[in-house]
Design an enzyme around this catalytic site. Structure first.
Site, short mmCIF file in Angstrom:
data_model
loop_
_atom_site.label_atom_id
_atom_site.label_comp_id
_atom_site.label_asym_id
_atom_site.label_seq_id
_atom_site.Cartn_x
_atom_site.Cartn_y
_atom_site.Cartn_z
N THR A 150 0.84 -1.20 0.00
CA THR A 150 0.00 0.00 0.00
C THR A 150 0.87 1.25 0.00
OG1 THR A 150 -1.45 -1.33 1.41
CG2 THR A 150 -2.04 0.99 1.13
N ALA A 151 1.77 1.34 0.98
CA ALA A 151 2.62 2.52 1.07
C ALA A 151 3.73 2.50 0.01
CB ALA A 151 3.24 2.60 2.47
N GLU A 178 9.53 -6.56 -4.11
CA GLU A 178 8.30 -7.11 -3.53
C GLU A 178 8.37 -8.64 -3.50
OE1 GLU A 178 5.47 -6.38 -1.92
OE2 GLU A 178 4.92 -8.48 -2.15
N ALA A 179 8.07 -9.20 -2.33
CA ALA A 179 8.18 -10.66 -2.18
C ALA A 179 7.11 -11.41 -2.98
CB ALA A 179 8.06 -11.03 -0.70
N ASN A 232 -7.66 -6.50 1.33
CA ASN A 232 -8.48 -5.99 2.43
C ASN A 232 -9.96 -5.95 2.04
OD1 ASN A 232 -9.01 -3.58 1.08
ND2 ASN A 232 -7.36 -2.45 2.08
N HIS A 263 -5.50 -5.06 11.76
CA HIS A 263 -5.00 -3.68 11.70
C HIS A 263 -3.77 -3.49 12.59
CE1 HIS A 263 -9.16 -1.80 10.45
NE2 HIS A 263 -8.62 -2.52 9.50
N ALA A 300 2.20 1.27 7.82
CA ALA A 300 1.36 1.33 9.02
C ALA A 300 2.14 1.10 10.30
CB ALA A 300 0.23 0.31 8.91
#
Ligand SMILES: Cc1cc2nc3c(=O)[nH]c(=O)nc-3n(C[C@H](O)[C@H](O)[C@H](O)COP(=O)(O)OP(=O)(O)OC[C@H]3O[C@@H](n4cnc5c(N)ncnc54)[C@H](O)[C@@H]3O)c2cc1C
Length: 606
Positions: free
Chosen positions: A19-20, A40-41, A98, A540, A573
């Site tokens: 996301t970030a 990215e994995a 999500n 979250h 996050a």
């Protein structure tokens, strides 16, 4: 993988294309002079219908093609339960899996970040970045009427940002009943929650692009439009194991080590390494790189670079209680998909014209203050166990608890979020997320969920091995603070009031008193025991690389730079110092948008 370029050293290396990470990558590469690599994995699944169809989200949980499938250690204060912890493993990260709720924190939530010692953090400061990531699309007149969307103040919403969001044109009987039920409880929404103030029950926005009813998320909204830029290279299937540091003076991040299918590679970053591997991956990678508590790392053979015991601590998560009710005969819920013919027809319908039950996710939400969920006549007060005060706590935690206590006493601040899942759930199987959102009981069910927004319990995530492939130990210590049990119990009792209020009660058997097998009527006597047995994660997790002054357990400063090293930021996050109300993604996008601006400003020497 996007087109190869001849560049082997980049200005910026971003760990985690979630996301970030993708938000930052897209913004930085708007400047053609800047080169960016994203590691990215997972894989690029941006054309996969399982990701794009809103109604298929839970199908991804527990499937290693999409999900890391983490789990907690047994939760001592939650009946010893192991709780499954899905996280997106693919481009887009958790925004790809999500449940599409597009909600906003409160004004005070972000002002609190400033009050905890983070200069220039406030609601007003973050507002432009909310707007930058949002493309609000107004509903049709019929949908606006059915879902009662008149609360929307369209002047507050971004219209030309990245993530498409709006109201689903497909909606069910429960969606229509929801806002009216809260209005009948005198808890109807009192404004547009986008203003950071409004409270009450309402139909929520979801991040679904109305064209074809597709999930709008970091991979489709940030990555795809930037994919062909020659200054962006996205490397998928790349597992980052370590950040590299120069040995001169203060350590400076210079690159990363990663592997693809067992072959190791090194990638150098001339300006910065940006760690965006999420609340579980980011503390893990910091610790594997020698940044963390020396007494945890050295016994594992990890050489300490910066001894900071704050790394991996301060873990917080939204927890909730579900209660399952039986739906009236003939009302569609996702339990109907047990019949392969019904599931097959829904899939065909979605593929052919983007409509039907797979075109939508749950849309019902209520943001409520403590005063609003207490039973009539009950006075709001601080939890019994807090009456001794905040003595003896470390200074960082004392400040956080003081803010949470303020929220409990404030009639205008959200303490609980209530929402629904239009199917049965199996909370006692929470260790296996392939089973959590379904039930083996015959019949059609409707689950009401009550979420605790500002928990007191704090846990941790730490490496247990120097090997990146061994998952870290995740211990959120759910319900370890007695106050969380007390408040969540009151939220659970309030759900029963909602279920027995019309028009929702008219859609449920026995007027909202017939339960899915395994659930039962709750009262003051049995509710705490129920809460400990049935508590769930809203997925979250935050706080494990907290943005706080170092003396208060901080890992990054207010510009998200890691304490003690140069050229390394954490942006995801994990930097949230304390949980805001509601769902997190809008805030993750906004934080990433803000960080990208700072990174570019630093480049330009401003
Ligand atoms: C099941 C679920 C439902 C949710 N529902 C909602 C909702 O409805 N609304 C809402 O607002 N929020 C929701 N959230 C929360 C929200 O989606 C997340 O908080 C947010 O997406 C987190 O963004 P992030 O950038 O911190 O991490 P992520 O988006 O998870 O990104 C981290 C990325 O790093 C990669 N990575 C990790 N380790 C490594 C490594 N070693 N090497 C390379 N790459 C690595 C991961 O694969 C991933 O792509 C939900 C979350 C989950 C998991």
């Amino acid at each position: 993988m996007s087109p190869m370029t001849s560049i082997s050293t980049f200005d910026y290396a971003i760990i985690g294309g979630g996301t970030a990470g993708l938000t930052i990558a897209a913004r930085l590469t708007e400047n053609p002079a800047v080169t960016v690599a994203v590691l990215e994995a997972g894989l690029d699944r941006s054309d996969d219908v399982t990701v794009l169809a809103p109604g298929l989200a839970t199908v991804m949980y527990g499937n290693p093609e999409y999900d890391w499938i983490y789990e907690t250690v047994p939760q001592i204060s939650a009946n010893g339960q192991v709780i499954g912890m899905p996280r997106g493993k693919q481009l887009g990260g958790s925004s790809a899996i999500n449940l599409l709720f597009w909600t906003h924190s409160s004004r005070k939530d972000i002002d609190n970040w400033g009050r905890l010692g983070n200069k220039d953090w406030s609601w007003d400061a973050i507002l432009p970045y909310f707007e930058r990531s949002e493309k609000y699309i107004a509903p049709s007149a019929g949908t606006a009427r059915d879902l009662n969307t008149s609360y929307i103040n369209s002047s507050l919403h971004g219209r030309s940002g990245a993530i498409g969001n709006g109201f689903p044109e497909t909606h069910g009987e429960f969606d229509v009943a929801w806002p009216q039920t809260y209005a009948n409880l005198d808890l109807g929404v009192d404004g547009d929650p986008r203003d950071g103030v409004a409270l009450g029950g309402y139909t929520n926005l979801i991040n679904v692009d109305p064209i074809g009813s597709k999930r709008s998320y970091a991979a489709t909204a940030y990555y795809l439009p930037a994919k062909e830029r020659p200054n962006l290279r996205v490397i998928t299937n790349a597992m980052v194991s370590k950040i590299l540091f120069s040995k001169e003076h203060a350590p400076t991040a210079t690159g990363v080590e990663y592997s693809i299918n067992g072959t190791n590679y090194t990638l150098m970053a001339k300006r910065e390494v940006i760690l965006s591997a999420g609340s579980i991956g980011s503390p893990q990678i910091l610790e594997l790189s020698g940044i963390g508590a020396k007494n945890i790392l050295e016994p594992l053979g990890i050489k300490s670079v910066i001894d900071n015991p704050g790394v991996g601590e301060n873990l917080q998560d939204h927890i909730y209680i579900p209660i399952g009710y039986e739906a009236m005969d003939g009302i569609f819920t996702f339990d109907s998909f047990r019949d392969p013919a019904v599931a097959g027809a829904a899939f065909e319908r979605y593929i052919s014209n983007g409509t039907g039950p797979l075109a939508t996710g749950a849309t019902s939400s209520a943001l409520l203050s403590y005063a609003q969920i207490l039973s009539s006549g009950e006075k709001r007060s601080i939890p019994k166990c807090m009456s001794r005060g905040l003595h003896g706590l470390n200074p960082g935690l004392r400040e956080q608890y003081a803010l949470i206590l303020e929220d409990l006493l404030d009639p205008n601040e959200c303490v609980a979020q209530e929402l629904d899942v239009p199917s049965g759930m199996s909370p006692l199987l929470a260790n296996d997320t392939t089973k959590l959102f379904v039930t083996s009981s015959p019949g059609n069910y409707f689950s009401l969920l009550g979420v605790l927004e500002h928990p007191f319990s704090r846990g941790s995530i730490h490496v247990s091995s120097p090997n990146v492939n061994i998952y870290p130990t995740i211990d959120p210590r759910y319900l370890s603070h007695e106050a969380d049990v007390e408040i969540l119990s009151k939220i659970a009792l309030h759900l029963q009031t909602v279920a027995t209020t019309a028009p929702l009660s008219q859609k449920l058997k026995g007027g909202g008193t017939v339960y899915q097998p395994g659930y039962y009527h709750l009262n003051e006597t049995n509710v705490e025991d129920f809460v400990r047995k049935y508590v769930q994660s809203e997925f979250h997790p935050i706080g494990t690389c907290a943005m706080l002054p170092k003396a208060k357990g901080g890992v990054v400063d207010e510009k998200l730079s890691v304490y003690g090293v140069k050229g390394l930021r954490v942006v995801d996050a994990s930097i949230f110092p304390i949980l805001p109300r509601a769902n997190l993604q809008t805030l993750v996008y906004a934080v990433a948008e803000r960080a990208a601006e700072w990174i570019l400003e630093d480049l330009e020497g401003r």
